[in-house]
Design a protein around this motif. Structure first.
Motif, short mmCIF file in Angstrom:
data_model
loop_
_atom_site.label_atom_id
_atom_site.label_comp_id
_atom_site.label_asym_id
_atom_site.label_seq_id
_atom_site.Cartn_x
_atom_site.Cartn_y
_atom_site.Cartn_z
N PRO A 284 11.99 23.89 10.66
CA PRO A 284 13.57 23.38 10.75
C PRO A 284 13.54 21.80 10.82
N ARG A 285 12.37 21.17 11.26
CA ARG A 285 12.45 19.52 11.04
C ARG A 285 11.21 19.06 10.63
N THR A 286 10.75 19.36 9.57
CA THR A 286 9.57 18.82 8.95
C THR A 286 9.85 18.22 7.41
N THR A 287 9.52 16.87 7.48
CA THR A 287 9.74 16.28 6.05
C THR A 287 8.28 16.20 5.42
N ARG A 288 8.39 16.59 4.44
CA ARG A 288 6.82 16.49 3.53
C ARG A 288 7.07 15.29 2.52
N ILE A 289 6.01 14.53 2.60
CA ILE A 289 6.00 13.18 1.63
C ILE A 289 4.63 13.40 0.69
N HIS A 290 4.91 13.57 -0.48
CA HIS A 290 3.70 13.56 -1.39
C HIS A 290 3.36 12.08 -1.86
N VAL A 291 2.20 11.57 -1.56
CA VAL A 291 1.74 10.33 -1.86
C VAL A 291 1.12 10.27 -3.50
N ASP A 292 1.75 9.61 -4.11
CA ASP A 292 0.93 9.66 -5.63
C ASP A 292 -0.49 8.66 -5.50
N VAL A 293 -1.50 9.29 -5.84
CA VAL A 293 -2.64 8.45 -5.81
C VAL A 293 -2.67 7.27 -6.59
N ASP A 294 -2.19 7.17 -7.68
CA ASP A 294 -2.39 6.17 -8.67
C ASP A 294 -1.29 4.88 -8.06
N THR A 295 -0.25 5.51 -7.38
CA THR A 295 0.50 4.30 -6.89
C THR A 295 -0.11 3.54 -5.69
N ILE A 296 -0.75 4.26 -4.85
CA ILE A 296 -1.39 3.61 -3.61
C ILE A 296 -2.86 2.93 -3.90
N LEU A 297 -3.46 3.22 -5.00
CA LEU A 297 -4.81 2.55 -5.61
C LEU A 297 -4.13 1.39 -6.24
N ALA A 298 -2.85 1.38 -6.66
CA ALA A 298 -2.43 0.20 -7.06
C ALA A 298 -1.82 -0.76 -6.07
N GLY A 299 -1.80 -0.64 -4.93
CA GLY A 299 -1.58 -1.45 -3.89
C GLY A 299 -0.04 -1.14 -3.38
N ASP A 300 0.41 -0.16 -4.00
CA ASP A 300 1.93 0.00 -3.63
C ASP A 300 2.22 1.22 -2.43
N ILE A 301 2.03 0.53 -1.18
CA ILE A 301 2.10 1.66 -0.17
C ILE A 301 3.54 1.62 0.57
N HIS A 302 4.16 0.60 0.32
CA HIS A 302 5.52 0.31 1.14
C HIS A 302 6.55 1.16 0.51
N ARG A 303 6.68 1.92 -0.73
CA ARG A 303 7.45 2.68 -0.95
C ARG A 303 7.61 4.05 -0.20
N TYR A 304 6.18 4.42 0.36
CA TYR A 304 5.97 5.70 0.97
C TYR A 304 6.20 5.24 2.71
N GLU A 305 5.90 3.89 3.01
CA GLU A 305 6.14 3.52 4.37
C GLU A 305 7.58 3.73 4.80
N THR A 306 8.32 3.07 4.27
CA THR A 306 9.71 3.33 4.54
C THR A 306 10.14 4.70 4.67
N ARG A 307 9.89 5.54 3.79
CA ARG A 307 10.18 7.10 3.85
C ARG A 307 9.60 7.70 5.03
N ILE A 308 8.51 7.28 5.34
CA ILE A 308 7.82 7.69 6.72
C ILE A 308 8.47 7.50 7.86
N VAL A 309 8.55 6.33 7.95
CA VAL A 309 9.38 5.73 9.27
C VAL A 309 10.88 6.34 9.42
N GLN A 310 11.56 6.52 8.28
CA GLN A 310 12.77 6.87 8.30
C GLN A 310 12.77 8.38 8.82
N ALA A 311 11.85 9.18 8.21
CA ALA A 311 11.79 10.55 8.79
C ALA A 311 11.42 10.88 10.41
N LEU A 312 10.29 10.05 10.65
CA LEU A 312 10.06 9.90 12.24
C LEU A 312 11.17 9.51 13.13
#
Length: 411
Positions: free
Chosen positions: A255-283
């Protein structure tokens, strides 16, 4: 109400002692004080009263009279609490008679019945009660020595003991239910999320409705009316193993689980902030957050393509991905504080430990057979950490971890 005696926020009426306890335990885990009373008038200061009518094996007339008497002895001077009729998930007992009596005692025109208890394999599909997918009349409950069940259809069982019309309804019907004439509605549910939607709709309905259900509906009430903030896990799933993916998939109905798929190409390119905000919001919203890099089984076969794209061999690629996940975890933990970390995959666990400045790991116990539990030594994260080798465990391992964090974890 006597001076100094508190009124309950939630009042549950159950028809036997073990059922009363089943109804109260999730509310207790949600931070409420819960008393089970064997008789009324009752004097107590708990926020939840569970009244045990002990009427399951009575005849319908006796059961209805018992409910009427018990409720007649309860005097609520202030705001009326949320009232729940706890029933057996396999529909044993005097369900129709007791709903009828409780509706009259509470002065409500509508009752919503949701007997499903998905955690125990009880579901309601097309108005019929099923146990692990099998129709109720084809299970042992049909020949129960005290209270045998003779029908699969919930409306048929209820209608045997009351003249109040009973019909199937959907969640969208609940906001305007029983505005003109008394009515009992039966709602399908196959998952905890279904029950959460039913509870939300009943509590937002235009007029008061009696909520009827098994321990499953009490669990949904506990999730909605938690006194203490729900515990949350940040799970970093770096493993691409098939068992790790199945462990993630088993939480689709949680009932209260958020799954966030992280695209490997995106984080290897140095862009982790788009996922950071979504993770923080879910928590911050009280969700467990599962971060994973493998979208499906096909992704496991794309490693060579990634290696070619980034001019790295397999070992270097894996190390770089783990470093990115470790840094992503560090950035998230600077902004919010979940109750525990779960790190799946040894390389991910080490990269995260390094990113958090840890110098070691103190083991306390294990959560599941293959999930050590403890704390990092040194560094910026001192709260609980669980680790698991990617290919270890079975399909239930991750669910066991969440259950431990929600119900049994102590620091």
């Amino acid at each position: 109400m006597e001076k100094g005696i508190s009124e309950p926020r939630i009042l549950v009426v159950a028809d036997d002692f073990t059922g009363a306890n089943d109804a109260g335990v999730s509310l207790a885990l949600a931070g409420h004080t819960v008393d089970v009373a064997f008789e009324t008038p009752y004097r107590g200061d708990a926020s939840v009263w569970v009244i045990n009518s002990d009427s399951r094996a009575m005849n319908p007339e006796q059961a209805a009279k018992k409910i009427t008497t018990l409720m007649g002895n309860i005097r609520l001077a202030q705001k009326t609490p949320l009232i729940i009729k706890k029933i057996d998930s396999t529909l044993r007992g005097n369900i129709g008679a007791e709903i009828d009596a409780l509706m009259n005692a509470c002065g409500v025109k509508g009752a919503i019945v949701a007997p499903a208890y998905p955690l125990a394999g009880r579901t309601t599909v097309g108005g019929e009660c099923r146990v692990n997918g099998v129709l109720l009349t084809e299970t042992e409950f049909a020949s129960d020595p005290k209270t045998p069940v003779k029908h699969d259809r919930v409306t048929d069982i209820i209608q045997m003991q009351t003249a109040i019309p009973c019909c199937p309804v959907t969640v969208s019907d609940l906001g305007h239910f029983a505005r003109e004439h008394p009515c009992i509605g039966v709602v399908d549910a196959q998952t905890d999320s279904d029950l959460d939607h039913i509870v939300e709709a009943v509590m937002q309905a235009e007029q008061p409705l009696l909520l009827v259900g098994s321990a499953g509906i009490c669990d949904a009430i506990a999730r909605r009316l938690s006194v203490t903030p729900p515990r949350r896990v940040l799970a970093i799933m770096g493993s691409m193993s098939e068992i790790a993916q199945r462990q993630i998939a088993t939480l689709n109905t949680h009932p209260r689980t958020t799954r966030i798929h992280v695209d490997v190409d995106t984080i290897l390119a140095g862009d982790i902030h788009r996922y950071e905000t979504r993770i923080v919001q879910a928590l911050r919203q009280g969700e467990h957050c599962l971060v994973h890099t493998c979208a499906d089984s096909v992704a496991r076969h794309n490693i060579d393509t990634l290696c070619q794209r980034w001019q790295l061999d397999r070992a270097a690629l894996g190390e770089k991905i783990c470093q990115c996940l470790g840094e992503l975890t560090r950035q998230v933990l600077l902004r919010t504080t979940p109750d525990a970390l779960y790190l799946s995959g040894g390389d991910v666990a080490m990269a995260t430990a390094s990113a958090l400045g840890a110098s070691g790991f103190r083991i306390t116990r294990n959560v599941a057979q293959c999930v050590p539990y403890g704390h990092f030594l040194g560094g910026v994260w001192s709260r609980p950490v669980m680790t698991k080798a990617g290919g270890f465990g079975d399909e239930t391992t991750l669910r066991q971890v969440l259950n431990f964090i929600e119900e049994r974890m102590s620091e």
